[in-house]
Motif scaffolding. Structure first.
Motif, mmCIF file in Angstrom:
data_model
loop_
_atom_site.group_PDB
_atom_site.id
_atom_site.type_symbol
_atom_site.label_atom_id
_atom_site.label_comp_id
_atom_site.label_asym_id
_atom_site.label_seq_id
_atom_site.Cartn_x
_atom_site.Cartn_y
_atom_site.Cartn_z
ATOM 1 N N LEU A 204 0.956 4.102 -2.866
ATOM 2 C CA LEU A 204 0.710 5.508 -2.528
ATOM 3 C C LEU A 204 1.858 6.381 -3.046
ATOM 4 O O LEU A 204 1.634 7.479 -3.560
ATOM 5 C CB LEU A 204 0.576 5.688 -1.012
ATOM 6 C CG LEU A 204 -0.747 5.207 -0.394
ATOM 7 C CD1 LEU A 204 -0.668 5.259 1.128
ATOM 8 C CD2 LEU A 204 -1.927 6.036 -0.884
ATOM 9 N N GLN B 279 0.986 13.935 -2.656
ATOM 10 C CA GLN B 279 1.724 12.712 -2.958
ATOM 11 C C GLN B 279 3.005 12.577 -2.138
ATOM 12 O O GLN B 279 4.102 12.525 -2.682
ATOM 13 C CB GLN B 279 2.042 12.669 -4.459
ATOM 14 C CG GLN B 279 0.812 12.402 -5.297
ATOM 15 C CD GLN B 279 0.552 13.469 -6.326
ATOM 16 O OE1 GLN B 279 1.454 14.186 -6.699
ATOM 17 N NE2 GLN B 279 -0.668 13.574 -6.785
ATOM 18 N N GLN C 196 0.341 7.466 -6.762
ATOM 19 C CA GLN C 196 -0.468 8.597 -6.293
ATOM 20 C C GLN C 196 -1.957 8.430 -6.581
ATOM 21 O O GLN C 196 -2.548 9.224 -7.316
ATOM 22 C CB GLN C 196 0.057 9.899 -6.914
ATOM 23 C CG GLN C 196 1.379 10.324 -6.325
ATOM 24 C CD GLN C 196 2.475 10.466 -7.360
ATOM 25 O OE1 GLN C 196 2.171 10.670 -8.521
ATOM 26 N NE2 GLN C 196 3.713 10.379 -6.954
ATOM 27 N N LEU D 208 5.385 10.158 3.936
ATOM 28 C CA LEU D 208 4.399 9.104 3.728
ATOM 29 C C LEU D 208 4.293 8.230 4.976
ATOM 30 O O LEU D 208 3.193 7.867 5.405
ATOM 31 C CB LEU D 208 4.793 8.266 2.501
ATOM 32 C CG LEU D 208 3.834 7.159 2.070
ATOM 33 C CD1 LEU D 208 2.417 7.678 1.887
ATOM 34 C CD2 LEU D 208 4.321 6.510 0.773
ATOM 35 N N LEU E 105 -7.785 5.659 -3.972
ATOM 36 C CA LEU E 105 -7.219 6.074 -2.692
ATOM 37 C C LEU E 105 -8.068 5.525 -1.544
ATOM 38 O O LEU E 105 -7.540 5.042 -0.547
ATOM 39 C CB LEU E 105 -7.151 7.607 -2.639
ATOM 40 C CG LEU E 105 -6.510 8.233 -1.405
ATOM 41 C CD1 LEU E 105 -5.132 7.657 -1.127
ATOM 42 C CD2 LEU E 105 -6.406 9.754 -1.578
ATOM 43 N N THR F 252 -6.195 11.786 3.883
ATOM 44 C CA THR F 252 -6.584 11.409 2.524
ATOM 45 C C THR F 252 -6.301 12.562 1.566
ATOM 46 O O THR F 252 -5.786 12.364 0.458
ATOM 47 C CB THR F 252 -8.093 11.045 2.474
ATOM 48 O OG1 THR F 252 -8.372 10.180 3.566
ATOM 49 C CG2 THR F 252 -8.440 10.336 1.185
ATOM 50 N N LEU G 201 -2.604 12.856 0.943
ATOM 51 C CA LEU G 201 -2.151 11.762 0.072
ATOM 52 C C LEU G 201 -2.515 12.056 -1.377
ATOM 53 O O LEU G 201 -1.734 11.817 -2.299
ATOM 54 C CB LEU G 201 -2.779 10.427 0.496
ATOM 55 C CG LEU G 201 -2.224 9.778 1.765
ATOM 56 C CD1 LEU G 201 -3.072 8.580 2.173
ATOM 57 C CD2 LEU G 201 -0.763 9.358 1.586
ATOM 58 N N VAL H 72 -7.223 1.892 -1.084
ATOM 59 C CA VAL H 72 -5.963 1.690 -0.366
ATOM 60 C C VAL H 72 -6.155 1.971 1.132
ATOM 61 O O VAL H 72 -5.702 1.216 1.985
ATOM 62 C CB VAL H 72 -4.830 2.561 -0.963
ATOM 63 C CG1 VAL H 72 -3.553 2.435 -0.134
ATOM 64 C CG2 VAL H 72 -4.555 2.157 -2.408
ATOM 65 N N CYS I 172 0.846 -1.205 0.000
ATOM 66 C CA CYS I 172 0.000 0.000 0.000
ATOM 67 C C CYS I 172 0.876 1.249 0.000
ATOM 68 O O CYS I 172 0.607 2.207 -0.731
ATOM 69 C CB CYS I 172 -0.923 0.013 1.213
ATOM 70 S SG CYS I 172 -2.255 -1.190 1.089
ATOM 71 N N THR I 173 1.921 1.239 0.817
ATOM 72 C CA THR I 173 2.827 2.387 0.878
ATOM 73 C C THR I 173 3.477 2.623 -0.493
ATOM 74 O O THR I 173 3.562 3.751 -0.974
ATOM 75 C CB THR I 173 3.932 2.157 1.939
ATOM 76 O OG1 THR I 173 3.306 1.682 3.127
ATOM 77 C CG2 THR I 173 4.668 3.432 2.259
#
Lengths: 241, 241
Positions: free
Chosen positions: A76, B80, A80, B86, A86, B73, B76, A89, A72-73
């Motif tokens: 992300l 990004q 993006q 992160l 999103l 969210t 993110l 995730v 997941c990281t």
């Protein structure tokens, strides 16, 4: 709309990555469900070996959590994701925490059952623990099923089962206290049973959490912290009856 | 390195956004800690009004969780974040789930204390519950402090306190059973005490989880699923004695 699908992207690779994460969450869920079934059977059928199997497989569940979290990281950071992706995730990150804790509780039940088998305590309350266990297992199965199909209606149905598990816990607690009073020699074995019922009640909580993430993902609505009635009202325009 | 700092970015606005999230996590934590203190005082000093205050403030904790989750969210999606940023966002997403559950447990304790005050049960076990409560509260405080300073060493220290809380729970459970056996009329009030001890034990679990996220954020290492001894070994090269 009651079901959600992972949106298609121009990059086939990205689609594969998302699909892969979903599949691994379901594989992790399958493993956790198996642990629950085995832990309960170990308890009710006094199978020490089966309990050992549950304890042995716990690191596998942990490894799933850590590696799905990493995936997941990575997604992300590299892809993006926006909007629905999103939310997916985010839902996955939260779901695996709850799955891992269900695995923890199953391990506790397995350990407890070994202890209970060795202590040869009364087995009369196994019936109620088993029925509470089956209820919790059905909730976990239902939550995973709702996750697999991204089905809001199913998620809502499973979540609404959670208060029943609280009631079962209280009933078992009362029953166990009666046993303790009847024969103080059974106290230690009975405390194990209290812990087992508690573990099952927590599992039902986690299953409800997973259902809430499914609803969050599909509807974009945060339904945590509201009652089942409010949840139904909130979603009444969305869910087709 | 034992402490981590939020990296500086070219965009001042982005820095502000990250800092704002951190501050709100700490504000949420402060509120949750206050709830714990009040819930325990309500119980030990039979203050129904104070218990009511805890119950009333619970929606505030939930609102924090939902809104910080939304902020994460948004960050993110818009910023990004990569690497340390992160990991910070991931740590926040997980931390607030645990904080919210600590708030839930505090609310349960408050409800239980109203019930216990009304039932006029024995108060002799309040001493042990209070000392378990103080231990849990110190863990929550320590976890938040470690989060505020992003201090791995402090996080490790707090996490290592968790097994003590399990031992306290078992001891209280045994004590409570003795009370129930001595006088069956106290059973209902005593069950409330069992639930309270259970809530405190869960709170200690959540505090440990938060410590693990701090370590994950600062060191980039996932220390979940390993024992405290392994954790110390894992971090021995990093932590300066």
């Amino acid at each position: 709309m009651t079901t959600g699908t992972v949106p298609q992207h121009i990059s086939k690779q990205y689609d594969n990555e998302l699909e892969n994460i979903r599949e691994r969450v379901l594989a992790m869920g399958g493993l956790v469900e198996e642990q629950m079934v085995n832990a309960l059977r170990a308890l009710t059928e006094s199978e020490v070996e089966l309990a050992g199997k549950v304890i042995e497989s716990e690191p596998k569940v942990n490894a799933y959590e850590v590696s799905i979290d990493e995936d997941c990281t990575t997604i992300l950071a590299r892809r993006q994701p926006a909007a629905g992706d999103l939310r997916l995730v985010m839902a996955v990150i939260k779901t695996i925490t709850d799955l891992e804790r269900i695995g923890d509780e199953a391990e506790k039940i397995a350990k407890m059952s070994i202890d209970m088998i060795e202590k040869h305590g009364p087995k009369t309350y196994y019936v109620s623990i088993n029925s509470m266990g089956n209820h919790a297992r059905r909730m976990v199965h239902g939550a995973l099923d709702a996750f697999a199909r991204m089905d809001t209606k199913a998620a809502l149905q499973v979540a609404s089962e959670e208060p029943k598990s609280d009631a079962m816990y209280v009933a078992i607690l009362r029953q166990l206290i009666t046993y303790m009073m009847e024969d103080p020699r059974n106290i230690t074995a009975t405390i194990d049973a209290v812990w087992t019922a508690r573990a099952l009640e927590r599992i039902a909580d986690h299953a409800r959490n997973i259902c809430e993430y499914v609803i969050y993902f599909v509807e974009g609505k945060d339904v945590r912290h509201i009652s089942i009635e409010q949840m139904e009202k909130e979603l009444s325009g969305i869910i087709d009856e």
